[in-house]
Design a protein around this motif. Structure first.
Motif, PDB file in Angstrom:
ATOM      1  N   LYS A   1     -20.325 -22.555  36.631  1.00 57.00           N
ATOM      2  CA  LYS A   1     -20.255 -21.661  36.442  1.00 57.00           C
ATOM      3  C   LYS A   1     -19.898 -20.743  37.543  1.00 57.00           C
ATOM      4  CE  LYS A   1     -24.548 -22.256  34.358  1.00 57.00           C
ATOM      5  NZ  LYS A   1     -25.518 -22.714  34.413  1.00 57.00           N
ATOM      6  N   GLY A   2     -19.998 -18.904  36.698  1.00 52.01           N
ATOM      7  CA  GLY A   2     -19.364 -17.656  37.410  1.00 52.01           C
ATOM      8  C   GLY A   2     -18.205 -17.849  37.868  1.00 52.01           C
ATOM      9  N   ARG A   3     -17.653 -18.885  37.950  1.00 48.85           N
ATOM     10  CA  ARG A   3     -16.023 -18.720  38.515  1.00 48.85           C
ATOM     11  C   ARG A   3     -15.141 -18.770  37.138  1.00 48.85           C
ATOM     12  NH1 ARG A   3     -14.152 -23.083  40.237  1.00 48.85           N
ATOM     13  NH2 ARG A   3     -15.050 -24.291  39.891  1.00 48.85           N
ATOM     14  N   PHE A   4     -15.629 -19.104  36.064  1.00 49.36           N
ATOM     15  CA  PHE A   4     -14.714 -19.654  34.766  1.00 49.36           C
ATOM     16  C   PHE A   4     -15.271 -18.955  33.256  1.00 49.36           C
ATOM     17  CE2 PHE A   4     -12.585 -23.821  35.908  1.00 49.36           C
ATOM     18  CZ  PHE A   4     -12.178 -24.012  37.262  1.00 49.36           C
ATOM     19  N   THR A   5     -14.347 -18.431  32.732  1.00 52.79           N
ATOM     20  CA  THR A   5     -15.136 -17.451  31.836  1.00 52.79           C
ATOM     21  C   THR A   5     -13.865 -17.841  30.283  1.00 52.79           C
ATOM     22  OG1 THR A   5     -15.679 -15.501  33.013  1.00 52.79           O
ATOM     23  CG2 THR A   5     -15.717 -15.846  30.219  1.00 52.79           C
ATOM     24  N   LEU A   6     -14.970 -18.645  29.272  1.00 53.09           N
ATOM     25  CA  LEU A   6     -14.382 -18.997  28.186  1.00 53.09           C
ATOM     26  C   LEU A   6     -14.181 -17.883  26.816  1.00 53.09           C
ATOM     27  CD1 LEU A   6     -13.223 -21.240  26.271  1.00 53.09           C
ATOM     28  CD2 LEU A   6     -15.573 -21.201  25.374  1.00 53.09           C
ATOM     29  N   SER A   7     -13.420 -17.174  26.349  1.00 50.96           N
ATOM     30  CA  SER A   7     -13.956 -16.344  25.048  1.00 50.96           C
ATOM     31  C   SER A   7     -12.767 -16.824  24.288  1.00 50.96           C
ATOM     32  CB  SER A   7     -13.025 -15.659  25.841  1.00 50.96           C
ATOM     33  OG  SER A   7     -11.867 -15.278  26.434  1.00 50.96           O
ATOM     34  N   ARG A   8     -12.813 -16.071  22.768  1.00 50.91           N
ATOM     35  CA  ARG A   8     -12.308 -16.123  22.169  1.00 50.91           C
ATOM     36  C   ARG A   8     -11.927 -15.033  20.816  1.00 50.91           C
ATOM     37  NH1 ARG A   8     -15.358 -18.255  18.059  1.00 50.91           N
ATOM     38  NH2 ARG A   8     -14.353 -19.451  17.133  1.00 50.91           N
ATOM     39  N   ASP A   9     -10.701 -15.240  20.920  1.00 49.44           N
ATOM     40  CA  ASP A   9      -9.893 -13.685  20.076  1.00 49.44           C
ATOM     41  C   ASP A   9     -10.818 -13.510  18.753  1.00 49.44           C
ATOM     42  OD1 ASP A   9      -6.469 -14.934  18.625  1.00 49.44           O
ATOM     43  OD2 ASP A   9      -9.019 -15.208  17.849  1.00 49.44           O
ATOM     44  N   ALA A  10     -10.464 -12.246  17.827  1.00 51.24           N
ATOM     45  CA  ALA A  10     -11.059 -11.970  16.991  1.00 51.24           C
ATOM     46  C   ALA A  10     -10.380 -13.103  15.771  1.00 51.24           C
ATOM     47  CB  ALA A  10     -11.092 -10.719  16.573  1.00 51.24           C
ATOM     48  N   ALA A  11      -9.923 -13.266  15.548  1.00 51.08           N
ATOM     49  CA  ALA A  11      -9.087 -14.127  14.662  1.00 51.08           C
ATOM     50  C   ALA A  11      -9.976 -15.854  14.243  1.00 51.08           C
ATOM     51  CB  ALA A  11      -7.857 -14.174  14.525  1.00 51.08           C
ATOM     52  N   LYS A  12     -10.420 -16.054  15.400  1.00 53.53           N
ATOM     53  CA  LYS A  12     -10.644 -17.084  16.596  1.00 53.53           C
ATOM     54  C   LYS A  12      -9.378 -18.152  15.693  1.00 53.53           C
ATOM     55  CE  LYS A  12     -16.138 -16.575  14.698  1.00 53.53           C
ATOM     56  NZ  LYS A  12     -15.401 -15.260  14.453  1.00 53.53           N
ATOM     57  N   ILE A  13      -8.247 -17.865  16.121  1.00 55.46           N
ATOM     58  CA  ILE A  13      -7.080 -19.188  16.627  1.00 55.46           C
ATOM     59  C   ILE A  13      -6.393 -19.362  18.109  1.00 55.46           C
ATOM     60  CG2 ILE A  13      -6.421 -17.999  14.439  1.00 55.46           C
ATOM     61  CD1 ILE A  13      -4.481 -16.395  15.824  1.00 55.46           C
ATOM     62  N   THR A  14      -7.488 -18.146  18.766  1.00 52.94           N
ATOM     63  CA  THR A  14      -7.016 -18.695  20.310  1.00 52.94           C
ATOM     64  C   THR A  14      -8.306 -18.778  21.137  1.00 52.94           C
ATOM     65  OG1 THR A  14      -4.808 -17.487  19.803  1.00 52.94           O
ATOM     66  CG2 THR A  14      -5.299 -18.215  21.867  1.00 52.94           C
ATOM     67  N   VAL A  15      -8.521 -19.279  21.706  1.00 62.19           N
ATOM     68  CA  VAL A  15      -9.131 -19.775  23.087  1.00 62.19           C
ATOM     69  C   VAL A  15      -8.979 -20.068  24.439  1.00 62.19           C
ATOM     70  CG1 VAL A  15      -9.586 -22.757  22.643  1.00 62.19           C
ATOM     71  CG2 VAL A  15     -11.763 -20.641  23.662  1.00 62.19           C
ATOM     72  N   LEU A  16      -9.525 -18.896  25.521  1.00 63.48           N
ATOM     73  CA  LEU A  16      -8.885 -18.829  26.026  1.00 63.48           C
ATOM     74  C   LEU A  16     -10.075 -19.139  27.653  1.00 63.48           C
ATOM     75  CD1 LEU A  16      -8.021 -14.893  25.593  1.00 63.48           C
ATOM     76  CD2 LEU A  16      -6.129 -17.096  25.467  1.00 63.48           C
ATOM     77  N   LEU A  17      -9.178 -19.948  28.613  1.00 62.94           N
ATOM     78  CA  LEU A  17     -10.604 -20.227  29.813  1.00 62.94           C
ATOM     79  C   LEU A  17     -10.143 -19.836  30.747  1.00 62.94           C
ATOM     80  CD1 LEU A  17     -12.634 -22.227  30.264  1.00 62.94           C
ATOM     81  CD2 LEU A  17     -11.191 -23.347  31.564  1.00 62.94           C
ATOM     82  N   GLN A  18     -10.339 -18.625  31.340  1.00 63.87           N
ATOM     83  CA  GLN A  18     -10.078 -17.549  32.757  1.00 63.87           C
ATOM     84  C   GLN A  18     -10.564 -18.167  34.100  1.00 63.87           C
ATOM     85  OE1 GLN A  18      -7.755 -15.299  32.710  1.00 63.87           O
ATOM     86  NE2 GLN A  18      -8.484 -15.847  34.747  1.00 63.87           N
ATOM     87  N   MET A  19      -9.865 -19.016  34.546  1.00 64.05           N
ATOM     88  CA  MET A  19      -9.815 -19.458  35.636  1.00 64.05           C
ATOM     89  C   MET A  19      -9.837 -18.941  36.821  1.00 64.05           C
ATOM     90  SD  MET A  19      -9.543 -23.193  34.708  1.00 64.05           S
ATOM     91  CE  MET A  19      -7.219 -23.445  34.797  1.00 64.05           C
ATOM     92  N   ASN A  20     -10.900 -18.900  37.535  1.00 62.24           N
ATOM     93  CA  ASN A  20     -11.298 -17.774  38.988  1.00 62.24           C
ATOM     94  C   ASN A  20     -11.417 -18.881  39.613  1.00 62.24           C
ATOM     95  OD1 ASN A  20     -10.129 -15.093  37.551  1.00 62.24           O
ATOM     96  ND2 ASN A  20     -12.260 -14.544  36.861  1.00 62.24           N
TER      97      ASN A  20
END
Length: 115
Positions: A63-82
């Motif tokens: 928590k506070g380091r990783f961010t989950l996101s999904r694109d508008a088309a919902k064909i890709t899910v991303l995990l940004q890890m800082n």
């Protein structure tokens, strides 16, 4: 069985960043997110999105380091890890569950954090 395609794993120094990508399908999911499994440990939830309420929950350890996101088309899910730590070293798996209850898993991508 590989049903989701993952990419973005690799080797990174502590404090660095990586972005994982999971290419899904046009199937509508009730749940999607990421799990990880470190050597000698059980697979654990990292971050999960749930369709009900359109909410995202994170493990306390990220928590506070990783961010989950999904694109508008919902064909890709991303995990940004800082701010990656040594303890983040693991195989990361993309996961999704369809509206009719079918589970989908990625093949896993290795993330290694070094000092």
């Amino acid at each position: 069985q590989v049903q989701l395609l993952e990419s973005g794993g690799g080797l990174v120094q502590t404090g660095g960043s990586l972005r994982l990508s999971c290419a899904g399908s046009r199937v509508i999911f009730n749940t999607s997110g990421w799990y990880r499994q470190a050597p000698g440990k059980q697979r654990e939830l990292v971050a999960v999105w749930t369709r009900s309420g359109n909410t995202i929950n994170y493990a306390d350890s990220v928590k506070g380091r990783f961010t989950l996101s999904r694109d508008a088309a919902k064909i890709t899910v991303l995990l940004q890890m800082n701010s990656l730590k040594l303890e983040d070293t693991a195989v990361y798996y993309c996961y999704a569950r369809s509206l009719i209850g079918i589970d989908y898993w990625g093949q896993g991508t290795q993330v290694t954090v070094s000092s």
